[in-house]
Design an enzyme around this catalytic site. Sequence first.
Site, PDB file in Angstrom:
ATOM      1  N   TYR A  80       0.859  -1.193   0.000  1.00 41.45           N
ATOM      2  CA  TYR A  80       0.000   0.000   0.000  1.00 41.45           C
ATOM      3  C   TYR A  80       0.889   1.235   0.000  1.00 41.45           C
ATOM      4  O   TYR A  80       1.885   1.274   0.731  1.00 41.45           O
ATOM      5  CB  TYR A  80      -0.912   0.020   1.231  1.00 41.45           C
ATOM      6  CG  TYR A  80      -2.368  -0.059   0.840  1.00 41.45           C
ATOM      7  CD1 TYR A  80      -2.904   0.884  -0.026  1.00 41.45           C
ATOM      8  CD2 TYR A  80      -3.200  -1.068   1.319  1.00 41.45           C
ATOM      9  CE1 TYR A  80      -4.230   0.816  -0.418  1.00 41.45           C
ATOM     10  CE2 TYR A  80      -4.525  -1.145   0.936  1.00 41.45           C
ATOM     11  CZ  TYR A  80      -5.037  -0.198   0.067  1.00 41.45           C
ATOM     12  OH  TYR A  80      -6.336  -0.264  -0.323  1.00 41.45           O
ATOM     13  N   GLU A  82      -0.535   4.803  -0.481  1.00 43.37           N
ATOM     14  CA  GLU A  82      -1.317   6.039  -0.693  1.00 43.37           C
ATOM     15  C   GLU A  82      -0.448   7.248  -0.389  1.00 43.37           C
ATOM     16  O   GLU A  82       0.397   7.214   0.500  1.00 43.37           O
ATOM     17  CB  GLU A  82      -2.545   6.033   0.216  1.00 43.37           C
ATOM     18  CG  GLU A  82      -3.631   5.127  -0.310  1.00 43.37           C
ATOM     19  CD  GLU A  82      -4.869   5.122   0.558  1.00 43.37           C
ATOM     20  OE1 GLU A  82      -5.071   6.068   1.327  1.00 43.37           O
ATOM     21  OE2 GLU A  82      -5.621   4.140   0.463  1.00 43.37           O
ATOM     22  N   ASP A 257      -6.858  15.302 -23.507  1.00 46.99           N
ATOM     23  CA  ASP A 257      -6.863  13.859 -23.244  1.00 46.99           C
ATOM     24  C   ASP A 257      -6.215  13.198 -24.461  1.00 46.99           C
ATOM     25  O   ASP A 257      -6.827  13.079 -25.522  1.00 46.99           O
ATOM     26  CB  ASP A 257      -8.316  13.404 -23.067  1.00 46.99           C
ATOM     27  CG  ASP A 257      -8.430  11.906 -22.827  1.00 46.99           C
ATOM     28  OD1 ASP A 257      -7.436  11.183 -23.053  1.00 46.99           O
ATOM     29  OD2 ASP A 257      -9.525  11.453 -22.438  1.00 46.99           O
ATOM     30  N   THR A 286      -3.865   7.447 -21.318  1.00 49.33           N
ATOM     31  CA  THR A 286      -3.685   6.070 -20.877  1.00 49.33           C
ATOM     32  C   THR A 286      -2.269   5.675 -21.283  1.00 49.33           C
ATOM     33  O   THR A 286      -1.605   6.395 -22.032  1.00 49.33           O
ATOM     34  CB  THR A 286      -4.683   5.112 -21.560  1.00 49.33           C
ATOM     35  OG1 THR A 286      -4.602   5.300 -22.968  1.00 49.33           O
ATOM     36  CG2 THR A 286      -6.103   5.348 -21.076  1.00 49.33           C
ATOM     37  N   LYS A 289      -2.486   2.182 -24.974  1.00 54.41           N
ATOM     38  CA  LYS A 289      -3.017   2.201 -26.346  1.00 54.41           C
ATOM     39  C   LYS A 289      -1.834   2.328 -27.304  1.00 54.41           C
ATOM     40  O   LYS A 289      -1.003   1.426 -27.354  1.00 54.41           O
ATOM     41  CB  LYS A 289      -4.035   3.334 -26.498  1.00 54.41           C
ATOM     42  CG  LYS A 289      -5.275   3.141 -25.598  1.00 54.41           C
ATOM     43  CD  LYS A 289      -6.325   4.180 -25.865  1.00 54.41           C
ATOM     44  CE  LYS A 289      -7.608   3.905 -25.101  1.00 54.41           C
ATOM     45  NZ  LYS A 289      -7.667   4.605 -23.810  1.00 54.41           N
ATOM     46  N   ARG A 295      -1.802  -1.495 -18.867  1.00 57.34           N
ATOM     47  CA  ARG A 295      -3.063  -0.763 -18.722  1.00 57.34           C
ATOM     48  C   ARG A 295      -2.911   0.222 -17.581  1.00 57.34           C
ATOM     49  O   ARG A 295      -2.533  -0.149 -16.473  1.00 57.34           O
ATOM     50  CB  ARG A 295      -4.207  -1.717 -18.397  1.00 57.34           C
ATOM     51  CG  ARG A 295      -4.457  -2.731 -19.478  1.00 57.34           C
ATOM     52  CD  ARG A 295      -5.765  -3.421 -19.236  1.00 57.34           C
ATOM     53  NE  ARG A 295      -6.839  -2.495 -19.547  1.00 57.34           N
ATOM     54  CZ  ARG A 295      -7.324  -2.308 -20.769  1.00 57.34           C
ATOM     55  NH1 ARG A 295      -6.847  -2.993 -21.788  1.00 57.34           N
ATOM     56  NH2 ARG A 295      -8.288  -1.458 -20.985  1.00 57.34           N
TER      57      ARG A 295
HETATM   58  N1  DSN Z   1     -12.089   2.263 -24.187  1.00 54.70           N
HETATM   59  C1  DSN Z   1     -11.310   3.278 -24.813  1.00 54.70           C
HETATM   60  C2  DSN Z   1     -11.367   3.191 -26.298  1.00 54.70           C
HETATM   61  O1  DSN Z   1     -11.619   2.117 -26.811  1.00 54.70           O
HETATM   62  O2  DSN Z   1     -11.139   4.175 -26.973  1.00 54.70           O
HETATM   63  C3  DSN Z   1     -11.698   4.615 -24.365  1.00 54.70           C
HETATM   64  O3  DSN Z   1     -12.252   4.572 -23.107  1.00 54.70           O
END
Ligand code: DSN
Length: 488
Positions: A80, A82, A257, A286, A289, A295
Amino acid sequence: MTADSTLSSPAATPGTDYAATASEAYRAALQVIESVEPRIAAATRKELADQRDSLKLIASENYASPAVLLTMGSWLSDKYAEGTVGHRFYAGCQNVDEVESIAAEHARELFGAPYAYVQPHSGIDANLVAFWAILATKIEAPALHDAGVKNVNDLSEAEWERLRARLGSQRLMGMSLDAGGHLTHGFRPNISGKMFHQRSYGTDPATGLLDYDAVRAAAREFKPLILVAGYSAYPRRVNFATMREIADEVGATLMVDMAHFAGLVAGKVLTGDEDPVPHAHVVTSTTHKSLRGPRGGLVLATAEYSDAVDKGCPMVLGGPLSHVMAAKAVAFAEARQPSFRAYAQRVADNAKAFAEGLLRRGATLVTGGTDNHIVLLDVQSFGLTGRQAESALLDSGIVTNRNSIPSDPNGAWYTSGIRFGTPALTTRGFGPIEFDRVAELVVHVLSNTQADGTSKAKYTLADNTADFVRAASAELLDANPLYPGLTL
Ligand code: DSN
């Protein structure tokens, strides 16, 4: 075209048989898992087989390297932590501090950002941290200053109620969901649409492109506290310098974003006005991607917002996932290698080749093409809904997701679009020739799919279509293996 080196032989360990070592590690791990819950080991093996055997065209997915994946399977998970580096609510966080510092350092260097926060568990979490940080900086901090106190607990009841009312009445403007924005950019059913008075900007109905004059006019009228730029289904680049000008003109904070295109930013495909980092006050992302990490989420910020972002945990987030922060550090280190720039450029080149392949075969694309990693196909000309098209493609081994298109007549569930992305198959080694062949296969499937009556979900796929496409895909997949040399 060969598979990307991060899947088989990272530059950091010359001379090692990376695939053989990774194979041993996975075999041992699966044996241990099998001894406790064999069904989980079986599902894990099956997932690799399925990923190896299908054309993965989901724009938000990729294949992380074995180094990134293996980093997540450790006892860092058990701690942990935090709080933030050097300021934790638990004792014994010295190793987590080290991990988080390294990940943040890599993120700052990779993106040229003054400050990086690597704790968010996902993109939605990253956006919530950003919203909180902007509210805390722009609304809460001045209220505390005016009241002459440092902490909300020291406000009188009346001052507290006034602050709560102010925090709850702020305005946010983002791209609408059907134009390609994300749920968290103010879509009413999402918490962002409920936390804020929201207004959306769309795209030009004639071209499908962002109309900056229209965004400017809407911002002047609405005067948002937060102007959100970024997208999850818009196949074009955004001029963030112009978005910043608009934000400055109306006194808004520009939040970008970049979850979808972070890999193109890291790989310097998006530079200058198209790189959000020098222009935005706060950037969220994120890490899994186009950036090809584990993730997770990430927030980059200017000095003005960094203290508030740093309080993300425990004010917004649960305890940081230290094993995932460690994997983010490994992924950022990979993305700082020159090979990642070449990868990012191939992602964009492949998207163009794929879009051209679809257009040449008579398909209709939203905005008429792409200049990022996304291609958004309007399937109405095939007489299908997005749901029918997605299912028929899946039957044929092509994994995609249905997506709304601007002013979608079929709504957000059935939709009229299919969103494709090139990051995953580019990691496998696909180039423009392979993507042109994939375009041919996609059009073949959709041309051989018939809607059943008036149903928006049911369809019939002509005999032999799925078998033909699976066999043709297998040739491409076998020539570009996923995790070459990795045997379980
Ligand atoms: N799930 C992501 C996407 O597929 O673009 C966005 O939240």
